[in-house]
Write a protein that holds these residues in place. Structure first.
Motif, PDB file in Angstrom:
ATOM      1  N   LEU A   1       0.824  -1.201   0.000  1.00  0.00           N
ATOM      2  CA  LEU A   1       0.000   0.000   0.000  1.00  0.00           C
ATOM      3  C   LEU A   1       0.861   1.255   0.000  1.00  0.00           C
ATOM      4  N   GLN A   2       0.312   2.305  -0.565  1.00  0.00           N
ATOM      5  CA  GLN A   2       0.976   3.603  -0.502  1.00  0.00           C
ATOM      6  C   GLN A   2       0.893   4.140   0.923  1.00  0.00           C
ATOM      7  N   ASP A   3       1.719   5.130   1.215  1.00  0.00           N
ATOM      8  CA  ASP A   3       1.804   5.651   2.580  1.00  0.00           C
ATOM      9  C   ASP A   3       0.475   6.208   3.070  1.00  0.00           C
ATOM     10  N   ASP A   4      -0.293   6.822   2.161  1.00  0.00           N
ATOM     11  CA  ASP A   4      -1.559   7.419   2.593  1.00  0.00           C
ATOM     12  C   ASP A   4      -2.578   6.372   3.032  1.00  0.00           C
ATOM     13  N   LEU A   5      -2.382   5.107   2.610  1.00  0.00           N
ATOM     14  CA  LEU A   5      -3.258   4.013   3.050  1.00  0.00           C
ATOM     15  C   LEU A   5      -2.579   3.155   4.110  1.00  0.00           C
ATOM     16  N   ALA A   6      -1.268   3.005   4.037  1.00  0.00           N
ATOM     17  CA  ALA A   6      -0.552   2.156   4.989  1.00  0.00           C
ATOM     18  C   ALA A   6      -0.560   2.756   6.391  1.00  0.00           C
ATOM     19  N   ALA A   7      -0.494   4.093   6.485  1.00  0.00           N
ATOM     20  CA  ALA A   7      -0.451   4.751   7.797  1.00  0.00           C
ATOM     21  C   ALA A   7      -1.731   4.513   8.600  1.00  0.00           C
ATOM     22  N   PRO A   8      -2.930   4.781   8.045  1.00  0.00           N
ATOM     23  CA  PRO A   8      -4.152   4.495   8.815  1.00  0.00           C
ATOM     24  C   PRO A   8      -4.336   3.009   9.107  1.00  0.00           C
ATOM     25  N   LEU A   9      -3.819   2.144   8.204  1.00  0.00           N
ATOM     26  CA  LEU A   9      -3.911   0.702   8.458  1.00  0.00           C
ATOM     27  C   LEU A   9      -3.105   0.328   9.696  1.00  0.00           C
ATOM     28  N   ARG A  10      -1.897   0.893   9.843  1.00  0.00           N
ATOM     29  CA  ARG A  10      -1.072   0.614  11.012  1.00  0.00           C
ATOM     30  C   ARG A  10      -1.746   1.093  12.294  1.00  0.00           C
ATOM     31  N   ILE A  11      -2.382   2.259  12.241  1.00  0.00           N
ATOM     32  CA  ILE A  11      -3.085   2.776  13.416  1.00  0.00           C
ATOM     33  C   ILE A  11      -4.237   1.851  13.803  1.00  0.00           C
ATOM     34  N   MET A  12      -4.953   1.375  12.792  1.00  0.00           N
ATOM     35  CA  MET A  12      -6.075   0.467  13.047  1.00  0.00           C
ATOM     36  C   MET A  12      -5.584  -0.839  13.661  1.00  0.00           C
ATOM     37  N   GLN A  13      -4.474  -1.368  13.152  1.00  0.00           N
ATOM     38  CA  GLN A  13      -3.926  -2.617  13.683  1.00  0.00           C
ATOM     39  C   GLN A  13      -3.429  -2.444  15.120  1.00  0.00           C
ATOM     40  N   GLU A  14      -2.841  -1.297  15.439  1.00  0.00           N
ATOM     41  CA  GLU A  14      -2.404  -1.030  16.813  1.00  0.00           C
ATOM     42  C   GLU A  14      -3.601  -0.973  17.759  1.00  0.00           C
ATOM     43  N   SER A  15      -4.686  -0.357  17.318  1.00  0.00           N
ATOM     44  CA  SER A  15      -5.905  -0.299  18.140  1.00  0.00           C
ATOM     45  C   SER A  15      -6.485  -1.689  18.342  1.00  0.00           C
ATOM     46  N   ALA A  16      -6.419  -2.520  17.295  1.00  0.00           N
ATOM     47  CA  ALA A  16      -6.920  -3.893  17.412  1.00  0.00           C
ATOM     48  C   ALA A  16      -6.089  -4.675  18.429  1.00  0.00           C
ATOM     49  N   ARG A  17      -4.775  -4.469  18.426  1.00  0.00           N
ATOM     50  CA  ARG A  17      -3.920  -5.148  19.408  1.00  0.00           C
ATOM     51  C   ARG A  17      -4.265  -4.730  20.827  1.00  0.00           C
ATOM     52  N   LYS A  18      -4.545  -3.466  21.025  1.00  0.00           N
ATOM     53  CA  LYS A  18      -4.899  -2.987  22.366  1.00  0.00           C
ATOM     54  C   LYS A  18      -6.196  -3.631  22.855  1.00  0.00           C
TER      55      LYS A  18
ATOM     56  N   VAL B   1      -6.014  -9.415  14.802  1.00  0.00           N
ATOM     57  CA  VAL B   1      -5.488  -8.341  13.955  1.00  0.00           C
ATOM     58  C   VAL B   1      -5.576  -8.722  12.486  1.00  0.00           C
ATOM     59  N   GLU B   2      -5.242  -9.982  12.174  1.00  0.00           N
ATOM     60  CA  GLU B   2      -5.247 -10.418  10.775  1.00  0.00           C
ATOM     61  C   GLU B   2      -6.651 -10.612  10.217  1.00  0.00           C
ATOM     62  N   SER B   3      -7.674 -10.613  11.084  1.00  0.00           N
ATOM     63  CA  SER B   3      -9.046 -10.765  10.591  1.00  0.00           C
ATOM     64  C   SER B   3      -9.521  -9.532   9.824  1.00  0.00           C
ATOM     65  N   PHE B   4      -8.820  -8.413   9.986  1.00  0.00           N
ATOM     66  CA  PHE B   4      -9.157  -7.194   9.235  1.00  0.00           C
ATOM     67  C   PHE B   4      -8.238  -7.141   8.022  1.00  0.00           C
ATOM     68  N   ARG B   5      -8.786  -7.537   6.892  1.00  0.00           N
ATOM     69  CA  ARG B   5      -7.990  -7.793   5.698  1.00  0.00           C
ATOM     70  C   ARG B   5      -7.908  -6.540   4.819  1.00  0.00           C
ATOM     71  N   PRO B   6      -6.662  -6.125   4.440  1.00  0.00           N
ATOM     72  CA  PRO B   6      -6.481  -4.892   3.671  1.00  0.00           C
ATOM     73  C   PRO B   6      -6.417  -5.102   2.154  1.00  0.00           C
ATOM     74  N   GLU B   7      -6.780  -6.290   1.669  1.00  0.00           N
ATOM     75  CA  GLU B   7      -6.592  -6.600   0.253  1.00  0.00           C
ATOM     76  C   GLU B   7      -7.345  -5.655  -0.694  1.00  0.00           C
ATOM     77  N   LEU B   8      -8.453  -5.089  -0.234  1.00  0.00           N
ATOM     78  CA  LEU B   8      -9.262  -4.246  -1.125  1.00  0.00           C
ATOM     79  C   LEU B   8      -9.064  -2.760  -0.882  1.00  0.00           C
ATOM     80  N   MET B   9      -8.097  -2.380  -0.055  1.00  0.00           N
ATOM     81  CA  MET B   9      -7.947  -0.955   0.256  1.00  0.00           C
ATOM     82  C   MET B   9      -7.611  -0.130  -0.990  1.00  0.00           C
ATOM     83  N   ASP B  10      -6.619  -0.604  -1.768  1.00  0.00           N
ATOM     84  CA  ASP B  10      -6.262   0.151  -2.977  1.00  0.00           C
ATOM     85  C   ASP B  10      -7.363   0.085  -4.023  1.00  0.00           C
TER      86      ASP B  10
END
Length: 317
Positions: free
Chosen positions: A199-216, A234-243
């Protein structure tokens, strides 16, 4: 010897009446009584008549009479059976009695299993309530808070994680396209053959934030003794369709986004329709907390994806 007899030991009552002395303590009285019983059996040649409850006890209840007739009919059928009185009858009766006992034991075990499952579910419910209190969805008195009311508006995605993202302001700093792309992780559950896209940075950044929240959330659940596999969650939220969703929001054609992924066209359409439903629920959730800007962002995202063949009333054009 005189011994007490329980009522359950009495099988049938005869119409023959033998007068008994007032006291059977003396040996002579008991011997005399034994002679009388032997004389009765001798005179009747073992065919001692039974007491008729209708004729001799003068019971007039119609329902009782019907029951007596049914009993007589069933006993007659029983005597007519070829196994009646044979050695095989006793063997089969013992086997059947054992079967009934095993069925009773089985029901007792099943009842214990249900009780155990209820206890486990009760323990799980306590753990879930503890998680909700820890995350601020309910108070210590189990009263639903504002976060709890917002979570109640969401049913098409993970309500806890979506509410956490909303209350932490994650969606506030995202564009409409980024927001819709991130929400696609909550509605797409199918596994693909290819590796997750870069993913590009504009999509990868919010994905990382979402995954950190899921871990918490997973860590909090485990701390509250509600067992949850952190990595699987965490892996149940699949990013395959983000782009793919990002391109669709920017006006790409359906044929173009189909070439961007190996997901079947029907699965794409199903995912987009679920995404539009989630956007409507997120719009209501934002409205519940009075965030007009966020409400408009979700509404704008719904407008951007709801177009073309994906939302056609029929695919037969």
């Amino acid at each position: 010897m005189v011994v007490p007899v329980l009522l359950s030991c009495i099988d049938r009552i005869s119409s023959v009446r033998v007068h008994m002395p007032k006291d059977l303590k003396s040996a002579s009285d008991r011997k005399d009584m034994r002679k009388r019983m032997a004389e009765v059996d001798k005179r009747l040649k073992g065919n001692i008549p039974l007491l008729d409850p209708v004729k001799e006890m003068n019971i007039k209840d119609a329902e009782f009479k019907t029951l007596v007739q049914k009993i007589g009919s069933l006993e007659a059928k029983l005597r007519e059976h070829k196994l009646f009185g044979t050695a095989e009858e006793a063997k089969l009766f013992t086997s059947y009695q054992r079967k009934v006992e095993m069925q009773t034991q089985l029901k007792d075990v099943q009842r214990k299993i249900i009780d155990t499952q209820s206890a486990v579910q009760l323990d799980e419910l306590k753990c879930r309530k503890r998680v909700l209190r820890r995350l601020g969805y309910t108070t210590a008195e189990d009263v639903i808070t504002m976060k709890g009311r917002v979570a109640c508006e969401i049913t098409s995605g993970d309500e806890l994680l979506l509410t956490e993202l909303m209350f932490h302001g994650v969606f506030n700093d995202l564009t409409t396209e980024q927001t819709v792309s991130l929400l696609s992780c909550f509605v797409f559950q199918e596994k693909t053959k290819n590796e997750p896209p870069q993913l590009q940075d504009d999509l990868a950044a919010p994905l990382r934030i979402m995954q950190e929240s899921a871990r918490k959330i997973a860590q909090t659940s485990n701390e509250c003794k509600l067992q949850m596999n952190e990595e699987e969650y965490v892996e149940s939220f699949r990013p395959e369709l983000m782009d793919v969703v990002n391109a669709w929001c920017r006006g790409a054609k359906f044929s173009q986004i189909c070439r961007m992924t190996d997901v079947f066209e029907g699965s794409l359409i199903r995912a987009f329709r679920r995404l539009e439903e989630l956007l409507r629920q997120m719009c209501q959730a934002a409205k519940a907390i009075g965030n007009v800007d966020l409400e408009n962002k979700f509404a704008d995202g719904s407008v951007k994806i709801k177009r073309d063949i994906i939302f056609a009333a029929s695919l037969y054009l």
